[in-house]
Scaffold this active site. Structure first.
Site, PDB file in Angstrom:
ATOM      1  N   ARG A  40       0.834  -1.192   0.000  1.00  0.00           N
ATOM      2  CA  ARG A  40       0.000   0.000   0.000  1.00  0.00           C
ATOM      3  C   ARG A  40       0.876   1.252   0.000  1.00  0.00           C
ATOM      4  NH1 ARG A  40      -3.096   3.063   3.871  1.00  0.00           N
ATOM      5  NH2 ARG A  40      -1.898   2.088   5.544  1.00  0.00           N
ATOM      6  N   ASN A  50       7.762   0.862   0.663  1.00  0.00           N
ATOM      7  CA  ASN A  50       7.887  -0.327  -0.175  1.00  0.00           C
ATOM      8  C   ASN A  50       8.746  -0.128  -1.420  1.00  0.00           C
ATOM      9  OD1 ASN A  50       6.173  -2.134   1.369  1.00  0.00           O
ATOM     10  ND2 ASN A  50       4.490  -0.794   0.770  1.00  0.00           N
ATOM     11  N   ARG A  99      -5.879  -2.569  -5.912  1.00  0.00           N
ATOM     12  CA  ARG A  99      -6.867  -2.871  -4.879  1.00  0.00           C
ATOM     13  C   ARG A  99      -7.937  -1.780  -4.801  1.00  0.00           C
ATOM     14  NH1 ARG A  99      -3.434  -2.544   0.617  1.00  0.00           N
ATOM     15  NH2 ARG A  99      -2.104  -3.971  -0.546  1.00  0.00           N
ATOM     16  N   SER A 108      -7.780  -1.265   7.086  1.00  0.00           N
ATOM     17  CA  SER A 108      -7.941  -2.504   6.321  1.00  0.00           C
ATOM     18  C   SER A 108      -6.901  -3.535   6.747  1.00  0.00           C
ATOM     19  CB  SER A 108      -7.790  -2.221   4.824  1.00  0.00           C
ATOM     20  OG  SER A 108      -8.770  -1.310   4.375  1.00  0.00           O
ATOM     21  N   SER A 110      -4.684  -7.182   6.232  1.00  0.00           N
ATOM     22  CA  SER A 110      -4.056  -7.916   5.130  1.00  0.00           C
ATOM     23  C   SER A 110      -4.988  -8.991   4.610  1.00  0.00           C
ATOM     24  CB  SER A 110      -2.742  -8.548   5.603  1.00  0.00           C
ATOM     25  OG  SER A 110      -1.802  -7.563   5.970  1.00  0.00           O
ATOM     26  N   GLN A 131       5.772 -10.774   2.516  1.00  0.00           N
ATOM     27  CA  GLN A 131       5.881  -9.442   3.106  1.00  0.00           C
ATOM     28  C   GLN A 131       6.991  -8.657   2.420  1.00  0.00           C
ATOM     29  OE1 GLN A 131       5.236  -8.429   7.512  1.00  0.00           O
ATOM     30  NE2 GLN A 131       7.443  -8.648   7.385  1.00  0.00           N
ATOM     31  N   ARG A 189      16.319 -20.300  36.237  1.00  0.00           N
ATOM     32  CA  ARG A 189      16.576 -19.524  35.027  1.00  0.00           C
ATOM     33  C   ARG A 189      17.600 -20.268  34.161  1.00  0.00           C
ATOM     34  NH1 ARG A 189      15.750 -14.050  33.965  1.00  0.00           N
ATOM     35  NH2 ARG A 189      17.061 -13.225  32.293  1.00  0.00           N
TER      36      ARG A 189
END
Length: 434
Positions: A40, A50, A99, A108, A110, A131, A189
């Protein structure tokens, strides 16, 4: 071993037949497998994240190259609402799904976007959501994970990474509540080497069959399995502070393509727009002057130190005086030649004379007349302020603008490819010895 796989039973239990076995096959007996990258335009953390350049490649380009080179997908798609992202996606060989506004909002999910895509593409049987912010993804990750669906009968396979982090319950300030450990007994631990750690989604990819997505609304449904990736390949970019870390990681662990990194022996570099910012200062006396950055001249010397010939190119379309060309040659210890409207016509004889192929050549240009050479050269680059059509022809896009360190940046990239090629050769020799 590069990775490992494990499985987990789905909601229906192991007795249920996988959704993948209940799929209707095409006439040729195969299922259509598609890769889908969601990209997007309205990223809040990093604007247009992106397609921001990461080590000379748009962020989106890293995962598209891995998907396409895996040869496992019948189609590779990018879902976007932005024109620039669409252009970059197509230049890297992907198809584009524009889209709708309904799934382009900040709210929105994924899953909603993927479901819209699947409804519009009914021929797709298996979908892999990749991704865009996972630049260290390699083709073998996708190949091995997909085989878990096509050969082992799983319906959903997603990527995970092993983490060794102790988790504690969050409490509100001033509440008086006491925190407790989720995955740790403080009285016992463990040492890191004594604890297997936990598997966490790293978000790199999600393979899912159509029925899970469309009919059940699940990314992880039916018979579910995970695919474990090593930590060095698990890189995610969300905010600006992640970017420099990702750049260092991708240079070491990123996927640079099928071929061995090119080792070039000759570099052609345009003067105007690359070595300089493109301006020529004219004085009343008739003298001309250009400004060059010492970082760029240092970059040229770095290449020359590695026995690489560097030739500077002036253009007949943007000529400089012979005296200025002589000064540039003297300052950089480079040969300076003038090329015509089609630089390839002038440079091809030089390459042949040196008994080299174009795979042995690096080319740095900044304008449309350089496109042919940029496409042909083994390594090619443009400054960050070059026109889009020229950027699309180059294999590397510099962060820096022309005259502002772009030549130095490309020189470092060339030397890095040389180191990568040397490392790969040493690894092959080591394997042959054992």
């Amino acid at each position: 071993m590069a990775s490992s796989k494990r499985c987990a039973a789905g909601e229906n239990g192991e007795q249920d037949a996988p959704l993948s076995e209940r799929k209707h096959l095409r006439a040729d007996g195969k299922r259509h497998v598609a890769a889908l990258v969601l990209a997007r335009g309205g990223s809040k953390g990093i604007p247009l994240k992106n397609i921001k350049m990461l080590s000379g490649v748009p962020l989106l380009g890293w995962v598209l190259r891995a998907a396409l080179d895996s040869d496992m997908f019948d189609s590779v798609w990018v879902s976007t609402d932005h024109d620039e992202i669409e252009q970059v996606a197509k230049s890297w060989g992907a198809q584009v799904h524009r889209r709708s506004l309904e799934v382009s909002k900040d709210s929105s999910s994924s899953l909603e976007t993927i479901q819209e895509f699947m409804r519009l593409n009914p021929e797709i049987d298996v979908m892999c959501n990749i991704q865009a912010t996972s630049p260290c993804l390699h083709p073998f990750h996708l190949t091995e994970a997909l085989k878990m669906i096509t050969q082992q009968g799983f319906d959903s396979v997603f990527s995970v990474v092993r983490r060794h982090q102790f988790r504690w319950q969050e409490v509100k300030k001033g509440s008086g509540e006491v925190t407790t450990a989720f995955n740790l007994d403080p009285a016992h631990r463990p040492r890191r080497q004594d604890w297997a750690g936990e598997l966490c989604e790293n978000g790199s990819f999600y393979f899912t069959v159509r029925d899970s997505l469309v009919n059940e609304g699940l990314l992880q449904g039916g018979k579910v399995a995970y695919y474990e990736m090593l930590p060095e390949f698990s890189v995610d970019i969300d905010v600006d502070i992640d970017w420099p870390v990702a750049e260092q990681r991708v240079l070491r662990y990123g996927y640079f393509g099928r071929t061995t990194p090119e080792v070039v022996r000759l570099m052609f570099c345009k003067v105007s727009g690359c070595l300089t910012e493109g301006r020529i200062l004219l004085y009343k006396s008739g003298e001309e002057m250009v400004s060059i950055n010492t970082r760029d001249t240092t970059g040229i010397r770095m290449l020359q130190k590695e026995a690489m010939e560097v030739v500077l190119l002036t253009s007949q379309l943007d000529p400089v005086t012979q005296s200025l060309a002589d000064k540039l040659g003297e300052r950089t210890a480079c040969k300076v030649i003038s090329v015509g409207e089609e630089p390839l016509d002038d440079l091809r004889p030089m390459v042949e004379q040196r008994k080299l192929g174009w795979k042995d050549v690096a080319y740095m240009g900044s304008d449309t007349q350089d496109v042919a050479c940029l496409n042909l050269a083994g390594l090619s680059a443009v400054p960050g302020d070059a026109p889009v059509v020229v950027i699309n022809a180059a294999k590397y896009t510099c962060h820096s603008a022309g005259g502002m360190g772009a030549v130095r940046e490309f020189a470092e990239h060339i030397l890095l490819q040389k180191e990568k090629a040397k490392s790969q050769m040493e690894q092959r020799i080591d394997r042959n010895n054992f």
